[in-house]
Design an enzyme around this catalytic site. Structure first.
Site, PDB file in Angstrom:
ATOM      1  CG  ASP A  48      50.603  40.208  30.590  1.00  0.00           C
ATOM      2  OD1 ASP A  48      51.063  41.081  29.820  1.00  0.00           O
ATOM      3  OD2 ASP A  48      50.378  40.419  31.795  1.00  0.00           O
ATOM      4  CG  HIS A  65      49.311  45.735  30.759  1.00  0.00           C
ATOM      5  ND1 HIS A  65      50.369  45.729  29.895  1.00  0.00           N
ATOM      6  CD2 HIS A  65      49.145  44.440  31.152  1.00  0.00           C
ATOM      7  CE1 HIS A  65      50.852  44.511  29.786  1.00  0.00           C
ATOM      8  NE2 HIS A  65      50.111  43.697  30.536  1.00  0.00           N
ATOM      9  CB  CYS A  72      51.743  46.074  26.388  1.00  0.00           C
ATOM     10  SG  CYS A  72      50.972  47.666  26.774  1.00  0.00           S
TER      11      CYS A  72
END
Length: 634
Positions: A568, A547, A411
């Site tokens: 996202d 995250h 991520c």
């Protein structure tokens, strides 16, 4: 050779005979051979047989065996009974007078009017006692023959009482006569036990007279019964022991006769225990230290094992367990798809070749990119969302989602690609040698971060990863993004929202800061800003535990609430394309909106880009990055 008159046992000498009588008969429990009477002394038993069973005694005396035995030694031996019943001597207070007794013979049937429980003590004498002559044998003096009375009752005949007895002696004789009368008159009523000895009586009056005899025997001077001094002393000692209250030791169950003796006995216990404890104190301390050391050693070993296990788990979570990086994970996923029938072998080899080409060039293959996201958002707010007062959007940014090679750990790299896609569209960041061109792949981003560490930027972060990212699945955060941007002379700033600033672990200060970032640049020189504003500002890199996401805009509603618009990397390309469709944009936009109640992590960090650094500024930042500090809010 002397012969025992009771059990007819022959003894070697007179001393052996005396010992035999004392041990075998005087100290043992006597029982009547004709009834159930037991627990009485030898003299009481002789008196009982002579009165309650006189007919049986006369019958035994008339047998030829009795006559033959009487002719030889003056003794009568009965068949079933070992007791001798032809003699009964009664000596009272040094007087040889024999008293008359009008006792009625008892029934020859067994009687249970008097029982005794054996506890090792002989019952007290009722005025009769064994007498030992100075001759060679021990004899029991016999009472005179019984004479018949007009009523048909046999009566013992004897000389009249001695006239020299005083009143006290006469009372004593009367009490003893009463006891002897009770012994000859059995009954079957309830039993009563004597408190001084083990005698059990069937009549309360008998027990009363028996207890009075105990008391009188204790008060009678020793001179009144010189013949039985030894036996009386022994029996009195036994009665005193049984009559006194005993105090039991709580530590060893020993019995003491009074409180003082018990206290001294217990103090001996305590003194011995204190001395023993003092002697064993050093040994106990040594053992306690040894146990404590073993426990501490065991605890340290368990703690070390637990730390090692946690460290390995942490390495696995952050992709630093040497299990392979992007390439290895992509190959495993494709092999798994082939084994499940989801991918043909030919397609596997084609995709693997494309992956190898992308890795070799260091350029992203654009398979996970979605373009036109900010343009679609701008059009949506222009035609819909009338309940929103103001909307601020960042510059055009592409969305990059996770692929099979970085799913679960990539991520941070994907958000960096989103930030780069926005910066490369801006003129001030598009100068030569400012940013990598085109968008690098994930392994290439790892190489760029390692190069920034090599320049001396963020040495603490480099040591955390052991200065190696390529070939791993290590997670990156805000400091690694700052390091690579600084290496490319991009002015970046880290803002740390290190604690919640609102109720329910919310961060309203974070939302306020984001709103100010977008709105303050657009409100300069404009009195009334438009409802939807598309700025030229780059997006914001947002990091929290586990995250990271990219902030591309902010909404301010008519009720004053604020929400952020987030891209996202976990959202797939297929879902992002729904935003490009006007029919599904409204439904998908709800996934991008994040209100303060949605962000409740303990800490958030943002990386914001604010221009380009000069070479001197870059060098200064490299020097100050040895102790990298972020701006903390609050």
């Amino acid at each position: 050779m002397p012969v025992c008159d009771i059990c007819c046992e022959e003894l070697a000498s007179e001393s052996d005979l005396k010992t035999h009588l004392l041990l075998s008969h005087l100290e043992n429990v006597m029982s009547c051979p004709f009834c159930s009477l037991s627990g009485v002394s030898y003299d009481e038993l002789n008196f009982h047989i002579g009165t309650a069973h006189q007919e049986k005694e006369l019958d035994l005396q008339d047998t030829p065996a009795a006559e033959s035995s009487s002719a030889d030694s003056g003794r009568i031996r009965t068949g079933p009974s070992p007791f001798r019943t032809d003699a009964l001597a009664v000596k009272l207070d040094n007087s040889s007078a024999v008293w008359n007794s009008g006792l009625t013979p008892a029934s020859p049937q067994p009687s249970s009017h008097m029982l005794c429980q054996d506890n090792g003590m002989a019952a007290p004498s009722a005025g009769t006692d064994l007498t030992q002559d100075q001759g060679a044998t021990t004899s029991i003096k016999s009472s005179p023959p019984a004479a018949a009375t007009p009523n048909g009752v046999k009566k013992l005949a004897g000389p009249p009482p001695a006239p020299s007895m005083n009143t006290g002696q006469e009372d004593t004789i009367e009490h003893r006569k009463s006891k002897q009368k009770r012994l000859s008159s059995p009954n079957k009523e309830k039993l009563f036990s004597c408190p001084f000895c083990s005698l059990v009586c069937g009549d309360c009056f008998i027990l009363q007279e028996h207890v009075e005899l105990h008391l009188q025997d204790q008060a009678t001077p020793e001179a009144t019964v010189p013949e039985a001094v030894t036996s009386v002393q022994v029996r009195s000692s036994a009665r005193n022991e049984s009559g006194l209250r005993l105090y039991e030791c709580p530590m060893c169950s020993a019995a003491c006769v009074d409180n003082r003796s018990l206290q001294e006995h217990v103090e001996l216990h305590l003194d011995f225990g204190t001395a023993t404890a003092a002697g064993d104190l050093s040994e106990d301390m040594r053992l306690a230290r040894q146990l404590q050391e073993e426990e501490e050693k065991k605890g340290k070993e368990e703690e070390a094992k637990r730390e090692e296990k946690d460290f390995k788990q942490l390495q696995k979570v952050f992709g630093m367990d040497n299990s392979g990086g992007y390439r290895r994970q992509m190959e495993r996923n494709m092999e798994r798809a082939v084994s499940r029938g989801q991918m043909a072998p030919a397609e596997f080899h084609r995709k693997r070749a494309e992956m190898m080409e992308s890795l070799a060039s260091g350029v992203d293959d654009r398979r996970t990119r979605t373009t036109g996201v900010l343009e679609a958002l701008y059009e949506f707010y222009q035609r819909e969302a009338r309940d929103i007062a103001h909307v601020w959007l960042c510059a055009e940014t592409d969305h990059y989602c996770a692929s099979g090679g970085d799913k679960g750990w990539g991520c941070g790299y994907r958000n960096f690609q989103m930030l780069l896609s926005a910066l490369k569209r801006m003129e001030q960041y598009a100068a030569p040698n400012t940013l990598p061109d085109p968008i690098p792949s994930i392994p290439r981003v790892q190489a760029l971060i390692e190069a920034a560490w090599a320049e001396g930027i963020d040495p603490q972060g480099a040591s955390h990863f052991n200065r190696k990212l390529q070939g791993t699945r290590a997670w990156i955060g805000a400091t690694e993004i700052y390091a690579v941007l600084t290496a490319y002379r991009v002015r970046a700033r880290i803002v740390d929202f290190h604690q919640p600033t609102g109720p329910g672990n919310t961060h309203p200060r974070l939302f306020e800061w984001v709103k100010n970032y977008f709105s303050l640049h657009c409100s300069r020189g404009s009195r009334l800003p438009p409802r939807v504003v598309k700025t030229n500002l780059p997006p914001i890199y947002l990091q929290h535990q586990g995250h990271s996401r990219t902030i591309v805009g902010v909404e301010e509603r008519k009720n004053g609430s604020v929400c952020a618009l987030l891209l996202d990397p976990g959202c797939s390309s297929g879902d992002m394309k729904k935003l490009l469709n006007s029919n599904t944009a409204a439904a998908f936009l709800s996934r991008m909106r994040k209100f303060p109640g949605h962000l409740k992590h303990a800490q958030y960090q943002v990386v914001v880009v604010e221009g380009v650094l000069t070479p001197e500024e870059k060098q200064d930042r490299v020097l100050h990055s040895r102790a990298l500090c972020a701006e903390r809010i609050p």
